[in-house]
Write an enzyme that holds these catalytic residues in place. Sequence first.
Site, PDB file in Angstrom:
ATOM      1  N   LYS A   9       1.242  -1.510   0.619  1.00  0.00           N
ATOM      2  CA  LYS A   9      -0.306   0.204   0.019  1.00  0.00           C
ATOM      3  C   LYS A   9       0.411   0.901  -0.358  1.00  0.00           C
ATOM      4  O   LYS A   9       2.032   1.088   1.184  1.00  0.00           O
ATOM      5  CB  LYS A   9      -0.851  -0.144   0.881  1.00  0.00           C
ATOM      6  CG  LYS A   9      -1.591   1.380   1.548  1.00  0.00           C
ATOM      7  CD  LYS A   9      -0.703   2.026   3.006  1.00  0.00           C
ATOM      8  CE  LYS A   9      -1.579   3.467   3.141  1.00  0.00           C
ATOM      9  NZ  LYS A   9      -0.921   3.649   4.331  1.00  0.00           N
TER      10      LYS A   9
ATOM     11  N   SER B 136       8.399   8.322 -10.117  1.00  0.00           N
ATOM     12  CA  SER B 136       9.460   8.745  -8.095  1.00  0.00           C
ATOM     13  C   SER B 136       8.492   7.758  -7.354  1.00  0.00           C
ATOM     14  O   SER B 136       8.988   6.520  -6.607  1.00  0.00           O
ATOM     15  CB  SER B 136       8.951   9.759  -7.578  1.00  0.00           C
ATOM     16  OG  SER B 136      10.271  10.099  -6.724  1.00  0.00           O
TER      17      SER B 136
ATOM     18  N   ARG C 191      14.820  17.656  -8.516  1.00  0.00           N
ATOM     19  CA  ARG C 191      13.621  18.267  -8.643  1.00  0.00           C
ATOM     20  C   ARG C 191      13.191  19.317  -7.627  1.00  0.00           C
ATOM     21  O   ARG C 191      12.289  20.243  -7.723  1.00  0.00           O
ATOM     22  CB  ARG C 191      12.615  17.265  -8.888  1.00  0.00           C
ATOM     23  CG  ARG C 191      12.276  16.571  -9.593  1.00  0.00           C
ATOM     24  CD  ARG C 191      11.240  14.514 -10.087  1.00  0.00           C
ATOM     25  NE  ARG C 191      10.655  15.563  -9.562  1.00  0.00           N
ATOM     26  CZ  ARG C 191      10.029  14.527  -8.668  1.00  0.00           C
ATOM     27  NH1 ARG C 191      10.135  13.109  -8.299  1.00  0.00           N
ATOM     28  NH2 ARG C 191       8.234  15.124  -8.268  1.00  0.00           N
TER      29      ARG C 191
ATOM     30  N   THR D 113       6.200   7.111   7.893  1.00  0.00           N
ATOM     31  CA  THR D 113       5.784   6.046   8.348  1.00  0.00           C
ATOM     32  C   THR D 113       7.098   5.725   9.574  1.00  0.00           C
ATOM     33  O   THR D 113       7.258   4.759  10.835  1.00  0.00           O
ATOM     34  CB  THR D 113       5.240   5.215   8.024  1.00  0.00           C
ATOM     35  OG1 THR D 113       3.911   5.505   7.100  1.00  0.00           O
ATOM     36  CG2 THR D 113       5.148   3.401   8.099  1.00  0.00           C
TER      37      THR D 113
END
Length: 434
Positions: free
Chosen positions: A80, A182, A167, A119
Site C-alpha cells: 500500500k 518517483s 527536482r 511511517t
Amino acid sequence: MDARAIIAALRRGGQPSEAELSWFAKGLANGEVSDAQAGAFAMAVCLQGLDQPARRALTLAMRDSGDVLSWDLPGPVIDKHSTGGVGDCVSLLLAPALAECGAFVPMISGRGLGHTGGTLDKMEAIPGVSTQISERRLHRITAEIGCAIVGATGRIAPADKRLYAIRDVTATVESLDLITASILSKKLAASPQALVLDVKIGSGAFMKTTEEARSLALSLVETSNAAGCKTTALITDMNQPIATALGNGLEVAEVMKALTSGKDGPLIEITAALCGVLLVLAGLAAHEDEGAQQIKEVLLNGRVAKRFGRMVAAQGGPDDFAEHWERYLPVAPVIHEVKAPRAGYIAAMDGEALGLAVVQLGGGRMVEEDLVDPAVGLSDLLRLGQWVETGETLVRVHAARESAAQEAEAAVLQALRLTDECPDLPPLVHERIS
C-alpha cells in the site's frame, strides 16, 4: 545515447523511447548524466509532459536502475502507498492485518515530508526499532512474520533518489509524470503482486481538490497496471486527521489503543477499506466488503496487536511491546491543554497548519538533517462535528518546553473553526479508481 538529444526532443514536445529512458535512468544512477542535464530533463518533462507509454517506461527504468526484489513465499506479496496526510498511521495497522489474513507485506516506507508525518519516523519512536535493514534481513522477517516496515536501501531505485533531489531545487516537484515515476519506481522495486493507493484529499493533504487527487490517482493506477502490478486507488478524506493524535510516539499509541480496545473508529474503517481492496486484488477475498469485514475481525480481536509486536521485536524493538507498549513510548516533559475560546461545533480544521505545528514542536523536519523528537505532538484532538463548551479541552499539546507549547496552542486555535451550526461531514472514502 546522448542526454542532450533526449532533452532537446522532450523540449520540442517529443516522447522519448523506452531505450532512451532506460539509458537516462542508468545515467542518473551511475553519474553519467550531470546535475544540469537532470535538471533540464525534469523541467522539460514538467513543461511538456509524458504520454502513458513514456510514463510507464520512465517508471520501470527508474525501478530497474537498482535492485528489484524477488520473492518465494507461500502467499501473495502485496503493498500500500499513501500520498501523505496528518495523523495517518494506517500503515502500522495495515501491514500486520494483511499478514494475519495470509498475505506478505514487505512495506518500503518513507519519512516525514513537509507537514505530513512519516511511517519510518513512527516506527522509530519505538525504542530499539531499526528501519534501515539489509535485503537479506527484510526477506527473513517477511517470511517469518509476514510483514516488515522498512526504509529503502541505497540500492533501491537510485535514479529516483538522484532525480528527486534535483527536482527539489529546480521547482519541478509538482510534475504529475515525475511524481508518478518517483512513487511507483520505489514501490514496484519491492515486486508486489497487488498494490492499493491511498490518495488523500483535503486540508491536511498535498492534494487539496478533487481534480488534483483524481488526476494523481488515475496516473498512478494506469501506470502501475501497465507495469504489470494489479492496482486500485481510493481517494480518502484528509480534512481532519485520521487518528486523534499527530506526532510519532503519540500516533503509535493511537495504533496500540485501536488494536487493543476492540472498538471501531475511523482508523479501523480506513484500514479495513484499503485492505478489502487488496485482499480482492490478491485473490484472498471474493468481494471488497467481505475482505474489509475479515480485516475488521482480526483488527478488533487482538490478533493484529500480537503480530505487530512480533514485527517490532524482529526489527530490534522490545519483545513485549504488544503487552506493555505504554511503558516504552516516550513522554514529553510539558503537556498543555488547549481550551475552547467559545462554545460551538468544530466545523473545520486546517490540517496542514496542525501538521506544521507538530513540525515546529520538533516532531518533523524543517531541513533533512533535523533530528525528530518522538515525544512531541498533539493528542486527544476532537473530530469535526463535535460540540464543545467554552473552556472544554480541544486538544493536548505535548512539548519539550513551555514556550513551544504556547506557540503550538496559538497555531491550533487558528487552525480550528467553531460555528453555531453542525457542519456536513465528509465521507471517509470519496472515490474508488481502478
